[in-house]
Design a protein around this motif. Structure first.
Motif, PDB file in Angstrom:
ATOM      1  N   UNK A  72      10.857   0.856   3.052  1.00  0.00           N
ATOM      2  CA  UNK A  72       9.458   1.270   3.039  1.00  0.00           C
ATOM      3  C   UNK A  72       9.385   2.700   3.562  1.00  0.00           C
ATOM      4  N   UNK A 101       4.178   6.708 -12.370  1.00  0.00           N
ATOM      5  CA  UNK A 101       2.843   6.852 -11.803  1.00  0.00           C
ATOM      6  C   UNK A 101       2.951   7.204 -10.325  1.00  0.00           C
ATOM      7  N   UNK A 143      -1.367 -11.215   6.615  1.00  0.00           N
ATOM      8  CA  UNK A 143      -2.568 -10.377   6.744  1.00  0.00           C
ATOM      9  C   UNK A 143      -3.474 -10.423   5.519  1.00  0.00           C
ATOM     10  N   UNK A 175      -1.392  -1.601   0.003  1.00  0.00           N
ATOM     11  CA  UNK A 175      -0.893  -1.662   1.386  1.00  0.00           C
ATOM     12  C   UNK A 175      -0.371  -3.062   1.696  1.00  0.00           C
ATOM     13  N   UNK A 176      -1.161  -4.071   1.339  1.00  0.00           N
ATOM     14  CA  UNK A 176      -0.750  -5.456   1.619  1.00  0.00           C
ATOM     15  C   UNK A 176       0.529  -5.805   0.860  1.00  0.00           C
ATOM     16  N   UNK A 177       0.599  -5.341  -0.379  1.00  0.00           N
ATOM     17  CA  UNK A 177       1.790  -5.598  -1.185  1.00  0.00           C
ATOM     18  C   UNK A 177       3.015  -4.943  -0.550  1.00  0.00           C
ATOM     19  N   UNK A 178       2.875  -3.688  -0.129  1.00  0.00           N
ATOM     20  CA  UNK A 178       4.002  -2.959   0.460  1.00  0.00           C
ATOM     21  C   UNK A 178       4.456  -3.631   1.752  1.00  0.00           C
ATOM     22  N   UNK A 179       3.491  -4.091   2.552  1.00  0.00           N
ATOM     23  CA  UNK A 179       3.844  -4.761   3.799  1.00  0.00           C
ATOM     24  C   UNK A 179       4.606  -6.059   3.507  1.00  0.00           C
ATOM     25  N   UNK A 190      -7.314   8.764  -2.386  1.00  0.00           N
ATOM     26  CA  UNK A 190      -7.249  10.027  -1.633  1.00  0.00           C
ATOM     27  C   UNK A 190      -6.846   9.784  -0.189  1.00  0.00           C
ATOM     28  N   UNK A 191      -6.920   8.549   0.243  1.00  0.00           N
ATOM     29  CA  UNK A 191      -6.682   8.259   1.654  1.00  0.00           C
ATOM     30  C   UNK A 191      -5.405   7.436   1.815  1.00  0.00           C
ATOM     31  N   UNK A 228       0.407   6.961  -6.652  1.00  0.00           N
ATOM     32  CA  UNK A 228      -0.793   6.279  -6.204  1.00  0.00           C
ATOM     33  C   UNK A 228      -1.965   7.257  -6.153  1.00  0.00           C
ATOM     34  N   UNK A 261      -8.223 -11.442  -0.946  1.00  0.00           N
ATOM     35  CA  UNK A 261      -7.087 -10.571  -1.289  1.00  0.00           C
ATOM     36  C   UNK A 261      -6.161 -11.272  -2.278  1.00  0.00           C
ATOM     37  N   UNK A 293      -2.865   4.484   0.538  1.00  0.00           N
ATOM     38  CA  UNK A 293      -2.826   3.313  -0.317  1.00  0.00           C
ATOM     39  C   UNK A 293      -4.149   2.553  -0.314  1.00  0.00           C
ATOM     40  N   UNK A 294      -4.490   1.993  -1.468  1.00  0.00           N
ATOM     41  CA  UNK A 294      -5.594   1.049  -1.518  1.00  0.00           C
ATOM     42  C   UNK A 294      -5.194  -0.217  -0.783  1.00  0.00           C
ATOM     43  N   UNK A 295      -6.163  -1.097  -0.451  1.00  0.00           N
ATOM     44  CA  UNK A 295      -5.810  -2.212   0.426  1.00  0.00           C
ATOM     45  C   UNK A 295      -4.815  -3.175  -0.205  1.00  0.00           C
ATOM     46  N   UNK A 334      -9.994 -10.643  10.239  1.00  0.00           N
ATOM     47  CA  UNK A 334     -10.127  -9.830   9.035  1.00  0.00           C
ATOM     48  C   UNK A 334     -11.562  -9.740   8.574  1.00  0.00           C
TER      49      UNK A 334
END
Lengths: 441, 312
Positions: free
Chosen positions: A268, B9, B198, B22-26, B14-15, B11, B203, B17-19, A94
């Protein structure tokens, strides 16, 4: 190796909109190509390596009679590997630049190559393929490129390393670049959205994070600039909504009477996006309804996009359970996803025990698991050239196009159109081991 | 749902998810896979910062329902009282079931035998954990381990298979592709699932800040009596008293990791808020375990060895 003050300063406060999220990439190549050194350089120059780790590798380098710290030691692995002098598995590393977080999947070069690379590539958006400037494009360069292409990697970066050993010579680089692009065109992998060739020296750091002084003739981006600007998955073109149901939340026993009828479908969003009020179809059954609300914990959303884990509430009471796939709109017969009871797929065999056509296996596709039996091996891909050849058997690290007969239907997309709904794994029912990785054709 | 709901709300980035998003969703996806695939999982909750993040992720994953697993803590009996108090309070606030099993009980049973009364109990947690797994028939344990912590962890799967002795075999791991996790086990075998594999230390702190998570007080700067040993600060406690000739100082410190008192050292710091800790973490020059863990300094492969023996 350059001195420690070389470390660039990264801003911690990135303005909104400048947060470029997270990029996953893999590095392909052998130790001889300087892969470990390149990863070490990226980690070191982005300050992901801390003093105690550096101190440990300096000590080891000195013990081995080296005058500078050997950055390749940063990726040294397990005791079990050191004992055997091999790398046995994919390692994840990382770093962050403040603008973007990176996950490197470092696939070892020799042992179990196909299995490791396929594993590392399955979650990657981008692949760095290392080429030794002294040796140019090799058969393994082509193999890595074709595998990356097959695994649905959107961005290829060909890193022509060891430029220091060819005197930073432009002509050498241009020849390799031309040869690679010629190969890529012929191999049909130019439909990958981007292929970039970059000269660099991982040992000295030129064109990795810093431009350095010695590659002045090269005007393209540094390796890090390529990583910083690569679009992440799902960003480049509109994709249809795909939502495999993982878990159904029914908190009936709750003391809150409002929750008595609560049915939340948790999962998801694998691709596309969804908004409150959208029509959806539940597959494989084919019932349709509308999205009533989108939740996550106690948050409410108007819309949600690919990558987010959410809970969907639907207008009608339909029997939905883990393994069902929720898609947008009303799916017509013959549309996508396809409801399949036979799967034609590229299959990479991962187990030392060969695929046995007489046995029943389990296929796990999204959140659904069904029994499956081999129906046919259409052809095998030669592991070195990926040319098609006749075969009946499938052993470890083999890749073949096969057909499976399924005991129950799956809602699938072609892998090249949708990685999440086009991928599956094969599980051996007896050992419970994961023995195969499939990509729906 | 809870009474107060925030504005709907979407997200913003523009690209995608923010990091942290993304980590939270994973991590939520992984937790739901455990719940969907395993019959009887447990979440390892120690009151430490990583497992505090895990709990928040589990809330997001499963509310408004109850968590589909109990919380489990293996207590060495040598934990900081602030952390144990926090552990109990947090479990009570959430209304979730907390199971505590203690290394001291294993010692009383005779299944843990210390070489000497002062030997650290840390590595003996494995025995007590395996006993708890057997007692409750857990087929999966969710842990807060991260791949950036240590090189043995860097190669471990998100769903890590353990045999009926709790052993991890690094040479024989299940291939793990895409997000298709395989949690199938036979009776007596076990999966260790790591939803924040990850995540890095930074983080974790950024997530704690974003979510406004409460932490045990010893994570923040406080004055403590310590002895400097091998570049680490050894706290002076009844368990780890100063020896003759030790120079005891009182310095401002905080803990980067909390664990067994005998093997966790604080770092010198004046950071008394999450924001200041993030600042320090971003410019830190020493790894988390390097600065704080007396147990990993024993050898280059200390963690790998412990994991092979059933450590989480």
């Amino acid at each position: 190796m350059s001195a420690i003050e070389h470390i660039p300063e990264f801003e911690n406060d990135v303005p909104p909109g400048e947060n470029r999220g997270l990029l996953r990439f893999l590095t392909c190549g052998s130790v001889d190509d300087g892969k470990s050194t390149l990863i070490g350089r990226l980690l070191y120059d982005t300050k992901a390596i801390l003093a105690d780790t550096l101190h440990a590798i300096e000590k080891t380098s000195a013990r081995r009679g080296l005058t500078a710290a050997d950055l390749s030691l940063l990726t040294d692995g397990l005791q079990a590997e050191r004992e055997q002098g091999i790398t046995i598995d994919v390692a994840y590393r990382y770093f962050t630049t403040g603008r973007r977080k990176y996950i490197i999947a470092d696939a070892p070069g020799h042992e179990q190559y196909t299995r490791n690379m396929v594993t590392a590539a399955s979650t990657a958006d981008l692949a760095i393929i290392l080429v030794d400037a002294r040796r140019g494009v090799l058969p393994q360069t082509k193999r890595h490129s074709k595998l990356a292409h097959m695994m649905g990697i959107e961005h290829l970066v060909v890193a022509v390393n060891k430029m220091d050993l060819v005197g930073y010579d432009e002509a050498t680089f241009r020849n390799i670049e031309a040869e690679y692009l010629h190969f890529a065109t012929r191999a049909g992998i130019t439909d990958i959205p981007s292929v970039t060739v970059v000269p660099l020296s991982a040992v000295n750091g030129d064109m990795v994070v810093e431009r350095g002084e010695r590659l002045g003739w090269y005007e393209g981006p540094t390796l890090l600039e390529i990583l910083e600007s690569a679009p992440v998955a799902h960003a480049e073109h509109a994709e249809p909504f795909r939502f495999p149901v993982q878990y159904v939340c029914r908190p009936q026993q709750s003391t809150d009477p409002k929750l008595h009828d609560y049915r939340g479908y948790m999962g998801r969003i694998e691709s596309g996006e969804i908004a409150v009020g959208d029509d959806v179809t539940i597959l494989p059954a084919g019932r349709t309804t509308r999205v009533e609300a989108i939740h996550l914990g106690c948050q409410l959303f108007e819309r949600a996009v690919a990558g987010q884990s959410v809970t969907l509430l639907l207008e009608d009471e339909i029997d939905i359970s883990r393994g069902d796939l929720i898609v947008a709109g009303k799916v017509s017969h013959g549309g996508t996803p396809r409801i399949a009871t036979e799967l034609r797929a590229d299959l990479c065999w991962l187990s030392e025990t060969p695929l046995d056509p007489r046995r029943t296996y389990l296929v796990r596709h999204t959140t659904r698991t069904v029994k499956a039996k081999l129906a046919a091996v259409h052809h095998r891909f030669d592991i070195h050239t990926l040319e098609r050849q006749q075969a009946a058997q499938l052993g470890v690290n083999d890749i073949a196009e096969v057909s499976f007969r399924l005991a129950a239907p799956l809602a699938v997309d072609a892998y090249e159109r949708n990685r999440a709904t086009g991928a599956f794994i094969v599980i051996d029912e007896t050992t419970n081991n994961t023995v195969g990785a499939g990509m729906v054709v | 749902m809870t009474a107060r709901l925030p504005e709907p709300q979407a997200i913003a980035s523009r690209d995608g998810l923010g990091h942290l998003d993304w980590l939270e969703a994973e991590a939520i996806h992984i937790l739901r896979e455990v719940a969907g695939q395993c019959a009887n999982p447990a979440l390892l909750f120690s009151g430490g910062k990583d497992s505090i993040c895990l709990l928040r992720l589990a809330e997001k994953a499963f509310r408004p329902g109850r968590l589909p697993f109990p919380l489990l803590h293996v207590d060495t009996g040598h934990n900081y009282p602030e952390v144990i108090e926090f552990r109990d309070r947090r479990a009570a606030e959430l209304g979730e079931r907390l199971i505590v099993r203690s290394v001291e009980d294993s010692m009383a049973r005779g299944t843990v035998v210390l070489k000497s009364p002062t030997e650290s109990r840390n590595k003996h947690q494995s025995v007590t954990l395996l006993e708890a797994i057997e007692e409750f028939g857990f087929d999966a344990c969710i842990g807060g381990a991260r791949r950036d912590e240590e090189k043995a962890r860097a190669k471990e799967r998100v769903f890590s298979f353990r045999d009926s002795f709790g052993q991890w075999d690094p040479k024989n791991q299940r291939p793990e592709l895409w997000n298709l996790y395989n949690a199938r086990v036979h009776q007596g075998e076990n999966i260790r699932a790591f939803p924040i594999s990850n995540w890095t230390e930074l983080d974790v702190w950024q997530y704690i800040e974003r979510e406004g998570l409460a932490l045990p007080s010893i994570y923040f700067a406080h004055r403590r009596r310590v002895v400097r040993k091998n570049g680490l600060l050894q706290p002076v406690t009844p368990l780890t008293p100063a020896k003759e000739g030790d120079v005891v100082e009182e310095v401002s410190v905080r803990f980067r990791t909390v664990g067994d008192i005998t093997c966790t050292a604080p770092v010198e710091s004046t950071a008394d808020s999450v924001a200041k800790i993030i600042e320090e973490t971003a410019v830190s020059t020493v790894t988390e375990r390097g600065a704080t863990r007396l147990d990993d300094q024993a050898s280059e492969a200390a963690m790998e060895q412990r994991k092979k023996e059933g450590y989480f």
